[in-house]
Design a protein around this motif. Structure first.
Motif, PDB file in Angstrom:
ATOM      1  N   LEU A   1      84.119  45.525  93.543  1.00 37.22           N
ATOM      2  CA  LEU A   1      82.720  45.315  93.160  1.00 37.22           C
ATOM      3  C   LEU A   1      81.779  45.556  94.338  1.00 37.22           C
ATOM      4  CD1 LEU A   1      83.034  42.194  90.866  1.00 37.22           C
ATOM      5  CD2 LEU A   1      82.137  44.419  90.206  1.00 37.22           C
ATOM      6  N   THR A   2      82.215  45.193  95.548  1.00 33.78           N
ATOM      7  CA  THR A   2      81.380  45.446  96.725  1.00 33.78           C
ATOM      8  C   THR A   2      81.163  46.936  96.945  1.00 33.78           C
ATOM      9  OG1 THR A   2      82.202  43.416  97.748  1.00 33.78           O
ATOM     10  CG2 THR A   2      81.171  45.022  99.203  1.00 33.78           C
ATOM     11  N   ALA A   3      82.223  47.734  96.787  1.00 36.77           N
ATOM     12  CA  ALA A   3      82.093  49.190  96.936  1.00 36.77           C
ATOM     13  C   ALA A   3      81.164  49.767  95.874  1.00 36.77           C
ATOM     14  CB  ALA A   3      83.471  49.847  96.856  1.00 36.77           C
ATOM     15  N   ARG A   4      81.306  49.290  94.636  1.00 44.56           N
ATOM     16  CA  ARG A   4      80.455  49.798  93.553  1.00 44.56           C
ATOM     17  C   ARG A   4      79.007  49.357  93.735  1.00 44.56           C
ATOM     18  NH1 ARG A   4      83.008  48.358  87.974  1.00 44.56           N
ATOM     19  NH2 ARG A   4      81.304  49.702  87.276  1.00 44.56           N
ATOM     20  N   ILE A   5      78.799  48.141  94.250  1.00 45.01           N
ATOM     21  CA  ILE A   5      77.433  47.656  94.490  1.00 45.01           C
ATOM     22  C   ILE A   5      76.755  48.478  95.582  1.00 45.01           C
ATOM     23  CG2 ILE A   5      76.161  45.701  95.482  1.00 45.01           C
ATOM     24  CD1 ILE A   5      78.068  43.887  93.843  1.00 45.01           C
ATOM     25  N   GLN A   6      77.502  48.833  96.625  1.00 48.46           N
ATOM     26  CA  GLN A   6      76.923  49.673  97.678  1.00 48.46           C
ATOM     27  C   GLN A   6      76.495  51.036  97.130  1.00 48.46           C
ATOM     28  OE1 GLN A   6      80.020  49.740 100.619  1.00 48.46           O
ATOM     29  NE2 GLN A   6      79.495  47.723 101.460  1.00 48.46           N
ATOM     30  N   TYR A   7      77.342  51.614  96.276  1.00 43.67           N
ATOM     31  CA  TYR A   7      77.013  52.910  95.674  1.00 43.67           C
ATOM     32  C   TYR A   7      75.771  52.796  94.796  1.00 43.67           C
ATOM     33  CZ  TYR A   7      77.389  56.756  92.314  1.00 43.67           C
ATOM     34  OH  TYR A   7      77.119  57.821  91.503  1.00 43.67           O
ATOM     35  N   MET A   8      75.712  51.748  93.956  1.00 45.37           N
ATOM     36  CA  MET A   8      74.575  51.598  93.054  1.00 45.37           C
ATOM     37  C   MET A   8      73.304  51.236  93.803  1.00 45.37           C
ATOM     38  SD  MET A   8      75.362  52.448  90.069  1.00 45.37           S
ATOM     39  CE  MET A   8      73.839  51.915  89.353  1.00 45.37           C
ATOM     40  N   THR A   9      73.424  50.532  94.915  1.00 41.16           N
ATOM     41  CA  THR A   9      72.234  50.210  95.715  1.00 41.16           C
ATOM     42  C   THR A   9      71.617  51.473  96.293  1.00 41.16           C
ATOM     43  OG1 THR A   9      73.250  48.095  96.280  1.00 41.16           O
ATOM     44  CG2 THR A   9      71.388  48.801  97.623  1.00 41.16           C
ATOM     45  N   ALA A  10      72.473  52.376  96.804  1.00 41.79           N
ATOM     46  CA  ALA A  10      71.959  53.653  97.323  1.00 41.79           C
ATOM     47  C   ALA A  10      71.317  54.465  96.192  1.00 41.79           C
ATOM     48  CB  ALA A  10      73.098  54.440  97.968  1.00 41.79           C
TER      49      ALA A  10
ATOM     50  N   GLY B   1      72.085  18.965  86.862  1.00 43.51           N
ATOM     51  CA  GLY B   1      71.140  18.761  85.762  1.00 43.51           C
ATOM     52  C   GLY B   1      70.319  19.999  85.466  1.00 43.51           C
ATOM     53  N   ALA B   2      69.083  19.771  84.995  1.00 42.73           N
ATOM     54  CA  ALA B   2      68.225  20.862  84.525  1.00 42.73           C
ATOM     55  C   ALA B   2      67.780  21.760  85.680  1.00 42.73           C
ATOM     56  CB  ALA B   2      67.014  20.298  83.803  1.00 42.73           C
ATOM     57  N   ARG B   3      67.759  21.213  86.937  1.00 41.76           N
ATOM     58  CA  ARG B   3      67.307  22.013  88.069  1.00 41.76           C
ATOM     59  C   ARG B   3      68.431  22.855  88.675  1.00 41.76           C
ATOM     60  NH1 ARG B   3      64.781  18.210  92.253  1.00 41.76           N
ATOM     61  NH2 ARG B   3      66.660  17.045  91.793  1.00 41.76           N
ATOM     62  N   GLY B   4      69.637  22.695  88.155  1.00 41.25           N
ATOM     63  CA  GLY B   4      70.764  23.436  88.709  1.00 41.25           C
ATOM     64  C   GLY B   4      70.692  24.919  88.365  1.00 41.25           C
ATOM     65  N   ARG B   5      71.373  25.720  89.183  1.00 41.88           N
ATOM     66  CA  ARG B   5      71.391  27.174  88.946  1.00 41.88           C
ATOM     67  C   ARG B   5      72.220  27.477  87.713  1.00 41.88           C
ATOM     68  NH1 ARG B   5      73.632  30.042  93.768  1.00 41.88           N
ATOM     69  NH2 ARG B   5      75.608  29.515  92.831  1.00 41.88           N
ATOM     70  N   ARG B   6      71.686  28.260  86.829  1.00 44.82           N
ATOM     71  CA  ARG B   6      72.415  28.613  85.613  1.00 44.82           C
ATOM     72  C   ARG B   6      73.366  29.744  85.911  1.00 44.82           C
ATOM     73  NH1 ARG B   6      66.954  28.626  82.044  1.00 44.82           N
ATOM     74  NH2 ARG B   6      66.683  26.374  81.960  1.00 44.82           N
ATOM     75  N   THR B   7      74.621  29.547  85.659  1.00 48.88           N
ATOM     76  CA  THR B   7      75.605  30.579  85.931  1.00 48.88           C
ATOM     77  C   THR B   7      76.329  30.965  84.654  1.00 48.88           C
ATOM     78  OG1 THR B   7      77.196  28.898  86.541  1.00 48.88           O
ATOM     79  CG2 THR B   7      75.981  29.966  88.324  1.00 48.88           C
TER      80      THR B   7
ATOM     81  N   ARG C   1      79.471  37.295  92.516  1.00 50.93           N
ATOM     82  CA  ARG C   1      79.119  35.947  92.963  1.00 50.93           C
ATOM     83  C   ARG C   1      80.021  34.906  92.317  1.00 50.93           C
ATOM     84  NH1 ARG C   1      74.176  34.460  90.548  1.00 50.93           N
ATOM     85  NH2 ARG C   1      75.438  33.141  89.199  1.00 50.93           N
ATOM     86  N   LYS C   2      80.311  35.067  91.031  1.00 50.74           N
ATOM     87  CA  LYS C   2      81.191  34.102  90.353  1.00 50.74           C
ATOM     88  C   LYS C   2      82.608  34.138  90.923  1.00 50.74           C
ATOM     89  CE  LYS C   2      78.675  33.908  86.017  1.00 50.74           C
ATOM     90  NZ  LYS C   2      78.725  34.135  84.568  1.00 50.74           N
ATOM     91  N   LEU C   3      83.085  35.341  91.251  1.00 46.98           N
ATOM     92  CA  LEU C   3      84.421  35.458  91.854  1.00 46.98           C
ATOM     93  C   LEU C   3      84.440  34.823  93.248  1.00 46.98           C
ATOM     94  CD1 LEU C   3      85.253  39.083  90.715  1.00 46.98           C
ATOM     95  CD2 LEU C   3      86.585  37.057  90.147  1.00 46.98           C
ATOM     96  N   LEU C   4      83.349  35.008  93.998  1.00 44.75           N
ATOM     97  CA  LEU C   4      83.278  34.379  95.325  1.00 44.75           C
ATOM     98  C   LEU C   4      83.232  32.860  95.219  1.00 44.75           C
ATOM     99  CD1 LEU C   4      80.842  36.849  97.106  1.00 44.75           C
ATOM    100  CD2 LEU C   4      83.191  36.349  97.780  1.00 44.75           C
ATOM    101  N   GLU C   5      82.535  32.355  94.216  1.00 43.75           N
ATOM    102  CA  GLU C   5      82.508  30.909  94.018  1.00 43.75           C
ATOM    103  C   GLU C   5      83.895  30.373  93.678  1.00 43.75           C
ATOM    104  OE1 GLU C   5      79.586  30.325  91.019  1.00 43.75           O
ATOM    105  OE2 GLU C   5      77.896  30.459  92.429  1.00 43.75           O
TER     106      GLU C   5
ATOM    107  N   ILE D   1      79.399  40.248 103.355  1.00 42.68           N
ATOM    108  CA  ILE D   1      78.711  39.644 102.215  1.00 42.68           C
ATOM    109  C   ILE D   1      77.993  38.395 102.705  1.00 42.68           C
ATOM    110  CG2 ILE D   1      79.006  38.585  99.944  1.00 42.68           C
ATOM    111  CD1 ILE D   1      81.540  40.269  99.608  1.00 42.68           C
ATOM    112  N   ARG D   2      76.713  38.278 102.391  1.00 42.29           N
ATOM    113  CA  ARG D   2      75.950  37.099 102.799  1.00 42.29           C
ATOM    114  C   ARG D   2      76.352  35.894 101.945  1.00 42.29           C
ATOM    115  NH1 ARG D   2      70.163  39.805 102.225  1.00 42.29           N
ATOM    116  NH2 ARG D   2      71.288  40.530 100.397  1.00 42.29           N
ATOM    117  N   THR D   3      76.561  34.789 102.605  1.00 42.34           N
ATOM    118  CA  THR D   3      77.057  33.596 101.900  1.00 42.34           C
ATOM    119  C   THR D   3      76.079  32.427 101.981  1.00 42.34           C
ATOM    120  OG1 THR D   3      78.233  32.887 103.898  1.00 42.34           O
ATOM    121  CG2 THR D   3      79.452  34.218 102.314  1.00 42.34           C
ATOM    122  N   ASN D   4      74.810  32.674 102.373  1.00 46.60           N
ATOM    123  CA  ASN D   4      73.849  31.570 102.524  1.00 46.60           C
ATOM    124  C   ASN D   4      73.694  30.803 101.216  1.00 46.60           C
ATOM    125  OD1 ASN D   4      73.604  33.457 104.475  1.00 46.60           O
ATOM    126  ND2 ASN D   4      71.392  33.620 104.410  1.00 46.60           N
TER     127      ASN D   4
END
Length: 203
Positions: free
Chosen positions: A130-139, A197-203, A162-166, A185-188
């Motif tokens: 996915l990282t290789a494909r993301i680099q290609y699509m970003t370009a 709760g309601a303020r959580g990130r929806r995944t 992101r889900k796989l990294l989690e 890959i940035r992991t910040n």
């Protein structure tokens, strides 16, 4: 008598042929009533001779089709061999297409991060591919800013990675750190604690 006249006139109208009465004879009968003729002769030859000769139709399409049919030569009957033109500079190397280089980079990632010989679906391999494909699509997106369909696919790939990294962060922290450092890959955002709760990130 009247019936014969109606039959003859109807026949002449329907067939559009020249109808000429033939009377065998007596002059008195002809003089009294020409309708008393007892025979009808259809003269097609006279009609053909009387009609003016038909002018040839000037049809461009017909002439064009005939000309094309005359010039057409089947490939099997061609005697000349194919000619291959070589470059003036034989040392010149053509650049590979971008899609081919993308395919090669995906295969390299798959070979590098697999856990065993037939591994294609482990989390590490999926993240690397996915990282290789993301680099290609970003370009691609930098050159084609209004390609919204590709942007949708790029967003889906980022979310899946992101889900796989989690998952890898929960299961194997050392492997997570190794892969993210090697693939830059940035992991910040991943390291931040999730809100509940309601303020959580929806995944």
């Amino acid at each position: 008598m009247m019936l014969q006249l109606l039959l003859v006139s109807g026949l002449s109208l329907v067939s559009a042929l020249v109808v000429s009465p033939v009377c065998p004879a007596p002059r008195a009968a002809v003089a009294l009533a020409p309708a008393a003729c007892c025979g009808v002769r259809m003269d097609e030859a006279a009609e053909a001779a009387a009609a003016p000769p038909a002018e040839p139709v000037d049809d461009f399409t017909e002439d064009l089709l005939d000309a094309l049919a005359a010039d057409e030569v089947p490939l099997s009957s061609m005697e000349t061999q194919a000619v291959f033109v070589k470059s003036e500079n034989p040392d010149e190397v053509l650049e590979p297409r971008v899609a081919y280089t993308n395919f090669q980079s995906v295969e390299e990632m798959r070979q590098k991060y697999r856990l065993h010989a037939s591994d294609t679906g482990s989390a590490q391999v999926q993240i690397a591919v996915l990282t290789a494909r993301i680099q290609y699509m970003t370009a691609h997106m930098q050159k084609n800013k209004k390609d919204y369909a590709s942007l949708r696919g790029l967003t889906a790939m980022v979310v899946r990675r992101r889900k796989l990294l989690e998952y890898l962060l929960r299961e194997d922290l050392d492997e997570f750190n190794r892969i993210t450092s090697e693939l830059n890959i940035r992991t910040n955002q991943l390291m931040k604690p999730k809100l509940q709760g309601a303020r959580g990130r929806r995944t």
